[in-house]
Design an enzyme around this catalytic site. Structure first.
Site, mmCIF file in Angstrom:
data_model
loop_
_atom_site.group_PDB
_atom_site.id
_atom_site.type_symbol
_atom_site.label_atom_id
_atom_site.label_comp_id
_atom_site.label_asym_id
_atom_site.label_seq_id
_atom_site.Cartn_x
_atom_site.Cartn_y
_atom_site.Cartn_z
ATOM 1 N N PHE A 1 -1.078 8.398 3.484
ATOM 2 C CA PHE A 1 -1.795 9.304 5.272
ATOM 3 C C PHE A 1 -3.037 9.882 3.928
ATOM 4 O O PHE A 1 -3.328 11.224 4.936
ATOM 5 C CB PHE A 1 -0.553 10.228 5.577
ATOM 6 N N ASN B 1 0.700 -1.353 -0.010
ATOM 7 C CA ASN B 1 -0.031 0.245 -0.333
ATOM 8 C C ASN B 1 0.756 1.282 0.220
ATOM 9 O O ASN B 1 1.615 1.886 0.808
ATOM 10 C CB ASN B 1 -0.943 0.410 1.677
ATOM 11 N N LYS C 1 6.382 4.210 16.245
ATOM 12 C CA LYS C 1 5.941 2.884 15.880
ATOM 13 C C LYS C 1 7.682 3.620 15.216
ATOM 14 O O LYS C 1 7.876 4.127 14.614
ATOM 15 C CB LYS C 1 5.053 3.556 14.779
ATOM 16 N N ASN D 1 5.475 6.239 3.135
ATOM 17 C CA ASN D 1 4.516 6.786 1.985
ATOM 18 C C ASN D 1 4.428 8.426 2.192
ATOM 19 O O ASN D 1 3.642 8.812 1.226
ATOM 20 C CB ASN D 1 3.192 5.767 2.345
ATOM 21 N N THR D 2 4.828 8.871 2.884
ATOM 22 C CA THR D 2 4.841 10.682 3.340
ATOM 23 C C THR D 2 6.864 10.819 3.085
ATOM 24 O O THR D 2 7.511 9.964 3.851
ATOM 25 C CB THR D 2 4.375 10.984 5.035
ATOM 26 N N THR E 1 -2.905 -7.311 7.434
ATOM 27 C CA THR E 1 -2.665 -8.322 6.382
ATOM 28 C C THR E 1 -4.047 -9.533 6.300
ATOM 29 O O THR E 1 -5.102 -9.549 5.447
ATOM 30 C CB THR E 1 -2.044 -8.710 6.076
ATOM 31 N N SER F 1 5.846 5.426 8.314
ATOM 32 C CA SER F 1 5.207 5.118 7.508
ATOM 33 C C SER F 1 6.202 5.058 6.112
ATOM 34 O O SER F 1 6.861 6.609 6.027
ATOM 35 C CB SER F 1 4.118 5.920 6.622
ATOM 36 N N ASN G 1 6.600 -1.173 11.424
ATOM 37 C CA ASN G 1 5.543 -0.949 10.613
ATOM 38 C C ASN G 1 5.704 -1.830 9.267
ATOM 39 O O ASN G 1 6.596 -2.708 9.175
ATOM 40 C CB ASN G 1 5.829 0.535 10.094
#
Length: 403
Positions: A161, A157, A261, A225-226, A365, A223, A292
């Site tokens: 956020f 994914n 995290k 993704n940022t 998941t 994360s 993560n």
């Protein structure tokens, strides 16, 4: 003339063709009604089998993000049967000074906006973590941004956020009756806005906003993704960030536990730096969440999506996150509570993370691939393993596999 017209109508409505069509329609109604009745009886009699053989295969025809939204909505509205079985006493867990009936939680990322908190508790989770939540609403990354890798039991994914913002999430959490949540912990996972140039301010605003509704907070700096987010795990930046957050907590006289995290992609030296930072009074945390998603793509069978950017979760992360839990447990000498997450599909997966040093575990998941039945299955398997090895509770087993 009127008589002839009436006779014509009678003849028209009673032709062999019209009678045949009526029979066909009646047969269709009976067939459809019977099929619906059968599905309902099957659903009520054996939901676990129904989910595995009907609902789960059907969900694979939907895009992963659409299936995710439908799943959250179904849990929110109680479309799945609740877990009415009492948890085995051996699963009793004490975490962050809270007493829980079991150590199983839902990881952040599933219920991003706080829509299904009560429904998730009714499925049997004792820890519900919402988010990540950002101060201002933001759409996240462009779609498609979620990909199934069924051969690997994994998901990639890059949501980025996507959040409806602090204010809207707070309204939802504020509306939950405290008495309803007396069996579960509610955690709020905090993130920063993509375009924010002041990460500290973003996290502090989350602490201030949710202090009266959250049981614990998670600082998500891991994360993938940022852009730039993971750099906040670097020693100096992390120390400055946690110091700022702790000052804000002190000003508010907040005693809600603060967890950090971490990414599974930290090397040994980086991990030691993190442990060093959280060991200082001014930048300490009350616990860690390990881990993560990963950006690594080693030994994946799926070749269609293997090169998609984003965080990989699921079975490929199982052993990696467990080893990281074990390493951190050693480094902290077992003094920092750990919630283990990453590839928990079975009771054995959960058990191995507990033996490695986790006081609780979270799934994500596994719920996507196996749905609500996986919650009870993991708990029952874990209880059997604890009893087999002579433990009397989850806490008795924490860290027993670390040498």
């Amino acid at each position: 003339m009127l008589l002839m017209t009436w006779q014509l109508k009678v003849v028209t409505h009673n032709t062999p063709d019209s009678r045949t069509m009526k029979k066909i329609r009646s047969l269709c109604y009976v067939t459809i009604g019977g099929a619906i009745a059968y599905q309902y009886i099957y659903y009520k009699k054996d939901f676990n089998s129904y989910y595995e053989n009907v609902l789960q295969p059907l969900s694979q025809y939907l895009s992963p993000e659409v299936a995710h939204r439908i799943g959250v909505a179904a849990i929110k509205h109680g479309l799945f049967p609740p877990d009415q079985n009492e948890d085995p006493k051996i699963l009793k867990t004490r975490l962050l000074d809270y007493d829980l009936s079991n150590p199983l939680g839902i990881a952040a990322g599933f219920d991003k906006h706080g829509d299904a908190v009560v429904g998730l508790m009714k499925l049997g989770f004792s820890i519900i973590e919402v988010g990540s939540v950002t101060p201002q609403p933001q759409p996240g990354n462009p779609k498609p941004r979620v990909f199934r890798l069924p051969e690997d039991g994994a998901v990639i994914n890059r949501y980025g956020f996507n959040s409806i913002g602090h204010d809207e999430v707070y309204k939802k959490l504020e509306g939950i009756e405290k008495a309803v949540m007396n069996r579960a912990l509610l955690g709020v996972n905090l993130g920063k806005n993509k375009l924010s140039d002041d990460a500290g301010k973003d996290y502090v605003s989350g602490i201030e906003k949710f202090s009266d509704v959250a049981d614990y907070f998670v600082v998500n700096v891991s994360s993938p993704n940022t852009p730039g987010l993971r750099s906040l795990q670097n020693k100096n930046e992390l120390e400055n960030l946690l110091t700022e957050i702790n000052r804000a907590r002190k000003r508010r006289n907040s005693n809600k536990p603060l967890l950090l995290k971490l990414a599974p992609d930290l090397n040994e030296d980086e991990l030691k730096d993190v442990v060093n930072v959280i060991g200082k009074q001014h930048s300490k945390v009350d616990g860690l969440i390990i881990s993560n998603t990963t950006v690594e793509r080693q030994s994946l069978k799926n070749k269609e999506f293997v090169n998609e950017p984003g965080g990989l979760s699921g079975k490929p992360l199982t052993n990696r996150s467990t080893e990281m839990i074990r390493d951190v447990y050693r480094l902290t000498k077992g003094k920092v509570p750990i919630i283990g997450v990453g590839g928990v599909f079975t009771g054995r997966d959960a058990y191995e993370k507990i033996l490695a040093g986790a006081g609780a575990v979270q799934v994500y998941t596994a719920l996507i691939y196996h749905g609500p039945p996986v919650v009870r299955r993991i708990k029952d398997e874990l209880a059997e393993l604890l009893e087999r090895d002579g433990y009397t509770s989850v806490n008795d087993a924490v860290g027993k596999g670390v040498k």
